[in-house]
Design an enzyme around this catalytic site. Structure first.
Site, PDB file in Angstrom:
ATOM      1  N   CYS A   1      37.576  43.181  43.385  1.00 29.32           N
ATOM      2  CA  CYS A   1      39.019  43.368  43.182  1.00 29.32           C
ATOM      3  C   CYS A   1      39.824  42.501  44.145  1.00 29.32           C
ATOM      4  CB  CYS A   1      39.377  44.845  43.368  1.00 29.32           C
ATOM      5  SG  CYS A   1      41.115  45.202  43.039  1.00 29.32           S
TER       6      CYS A   1
ATOM      7  N   CYS B   1      45.689  47.509  49.000  1.00 28.02           N
ATOM      8  CA  CYS B   1      44.716  48.584  48.784  1.00 28.02           C
ATOM      9  C   CYS B   1      43.773  48.674  49.985  1.00 28.02           C
ATOM     10  CB  CYS B   1      43.925  48.318  47.508  1.00 28.02           C
ATOM     11  SG  CYS B   1      42.803  49.666  47.040  1.00 28.02           S
TER      12      CYS B   1
ATOM     13  N   GLU C   1      52.355  44.369  41.306  1.00 30.05           N
ATOM     14  CA  GLU C   1      52.129  43.817  39.978  1.00 30.05           C
ATOM     15  C   GLU C   1      52.102  44.910  38.921  1.00 30.05           C
ATOM     16  OE1 GLU C   1      49.127  40.142  41.280  1.00 30.05           O
ATOM     17  OE2 GLU C   1      48.368  41.875  40.199  1.00 30.05           O
TER      18      GLU C   1
ATOM     19  N   CYS D   1      36.928  47.209  47.389  1.00 32.19           N
ATOM     20  CA  CYS D   1      35.952  46.915  46.323  1.00 32.19           C
ATOM     21  C   CYS D   1      35.781  45.402  46.189  1.00 32.19           C
ATOM     22  CB  CYS D   1      36.418  47.518  45.000  1.00 32.19           C
ATOM     23  SG  CYS D   1      36.588  49.319  45.047  1.00 32.19           S
TER      24      CYS D   1
ATOM     25  N   LEU E   1      33.028  53.259  38.281  1.00 33.69           N
ATOM     26  CA  LEU E   1      31.651  53.533  38.696  1.00 33.69           C
ATOM     27  C   LEU E   1      30.898  52.239  39.015  1.00 33.69           C
ATOM     28  CD1 LEU E   1      29.794  55.998  39.053  1.00 33.69           C
ATOM     29  CD2 LEU E   1      28.938  55.579  36.744  1.00 33.69           C
TER      30      LEU E   1
ATOM     31  N   CYS F   1      44.257  42.522  38.321  1.00 29.58           N
ATOM     32  CA  CYS F   1      45.155  43.004  39.372  1.00 29.58           C
ATOM     33  C   CYS F   1      44.915  42.271  40.690  1.00 29.58           C
ATOM     34  CB  CYS F   1      45.016  44.514  39.560  1.00 29.58           C
ATOM     35  SG  CYS F   1      43.392  45.093  40.030  1.00 29.58           S
TER      36      CYS F   1
ATOM     37  N   CYS G   1      50.297  48.766  32.568  1.00 34.26           N
ATOM     38  CA  CYS G   1      49.444  49.086  33.703  1.00 34.26           C
ATOM     39  C   CYS G   1      50.264  48.851  34.964  1.00 34.26           C
ATOM     40  CB  CYS G   1      48.196  48.194  33.703  1.00 34.26           C
ATOM     41  SG  CYS G   1      47.099  48.451  35.117  1.00 34.26           S
TER      42      CYS G   1
END
Length: 343
Positions: free
Chosen positions: A121, A114, A94, A118, A218, A335, A107
């Site tokens: 996400c 991935c 994407e 996380c 963070l 994303c 972006c």
């Protein structure tokens, strides 16, 4: 998986070396690089100022890693454009084109899927497929640029699917290609690279003393909270991460950005803001506060008034803070959302 002879990933010097192997004059390398990175050629046949014999030879020994659009969504609210694109037919990634008063930014993704896990996400949920090449980074940029005003971009953000520092060689090669004077010539000061906090790679990046903006995801003021939402925190605790950030700023003299997504009841209280200010005290940085995406059922967005209060608490404690403008909410612009529907 490494793509062989991906000429879009080659530097001008590497293309010059290829020309030497093929018995061609050195200036052909500049011509080829310009066709690829300024004129967005998708085939060697388009390179009309090259001899036909050379074009045939390039076709034999190289490939241009082209990109194909699978789906494109345009926001009715703000014009944000989301692209789902494919490499090698089955590798889906994407990218998002965003418009601001100062210009358009894109972006892009750095990996298909991935590894980082996380919790907020979507891109991590379908697992990791492979790293993207520097040429595939470039192809996303050039595809998006065609949709931008006058075909120009004012900035690039490596904050899509994947972890850019987990694919550091391709990331740094991309920076060389995209900022080259004979290519798109986008200055590194207009490029932001995001990381969830890979400490060794932050030190490695610091040594390169690039002019990019480094953004650290963070999302928490303490290890206790961060470990519940970001598995990387179990490997690199906050103390180690902040030490690497201090080293980075001292080495590069570049200001860091800390990305902080606010979720109701998790990390958004006044006490959390004060703890964050204490953590970042004395560090050359600013905090980018992000209203968490509503697509994440596990988390609830913090009301706007409370986000503003959080920002004010940081500013009262001498930490510069901004609230990110939300774009593309009507087209699943976060994303991983569009990709997940096609896997």
């Amino acid at each position: 998986m490494k793509l062989k002879n991906d000429i879009l990933s080659k530097t001008p010097l590497e293309i010059a070396e290829l020309m030497a192997e093929l018995g061609q004059p050195k200036y052909r390398a500049d011509q080829i690089f310009e066709w690829l990175h300024r004129r967005n050629a998708t085939s060697f046949d388009e390179m009309e100022n090259l001899p036909k014999s050379l074009r045939k030879e390039l076709e034999r020994v190289c490939k241009i890693q082209n990109i194909s659009e699978v789906e494109k969504l345009i926001s009715k609210n703000d014009g944000t454009t989301k692209f789902l694109t494919a490499f090698d037919n089955d590798v889906l990634v994407e990218s998002v084109l965003m418009s601001y008063r100062h210009g358009a930014s894109v972006c892009i993704s750095t990996q298909a899927g991935c590894k980082m896990g996380c919790k907020f996400c979507v891109s991590t949920e379908e697992g990791f497929q492979r790293n993207l090449t520097a040429g595939e980074y470039c192809a996303q940029v050039y595809n998006a640029a065609k949709e931008s005003p006058n075909g120009k971009l004012s900035g690039i953000v490596l904050m899509g699917c994947g972890e850019p520092l987990d694919n550091l060689d391709a990331t740094t090669r991309f920076l060389e290609l995209i900022s080259h004077p004979k290519g798109l010539n986008i200055g590194q000061r207009h490029i932001t690279i995001s990381t969830c906090g890979l400490v060794p790679q932050i030190y490695e990046l610091a040594e390169q003393q690039l002019q990019i903006t480094l953004a650290i995801s963070l999302h928490a003021p303490s290890d206790e909270i961060r470990k519940t939402i970001m598995p990387i925190a179990k490997k690199y605790p906050m103390k180690e991460l902040i030490q690497s950030c201090k080293y980075y700023t001292e080495k590069t003299r570049r200001r860091l950005t800390f990305e902080y997504a606010l979720a109701k009841g998790l990390n958004d209280s006044t006490n959390h803001a004060k703890a964050l200010a204490k953590l970042l005290k004395g560090l050359l940085c600013h905090v980018n506060l992000i209203p968490i995406n509503k697509a994440r059922d596990k988390f609830h967005p913090t009301p706007r008034r409370e986000i503003e209060a959080f920002a004010q608490t940081l500013q009262d404690n001498n930490i510069n803070a901004t609230i990110r403008r939300s774009l593309g909410g009507d087209i699943d612009a976060a994303c991983g959302q569009l990709r997940a529907r096609h896997i």
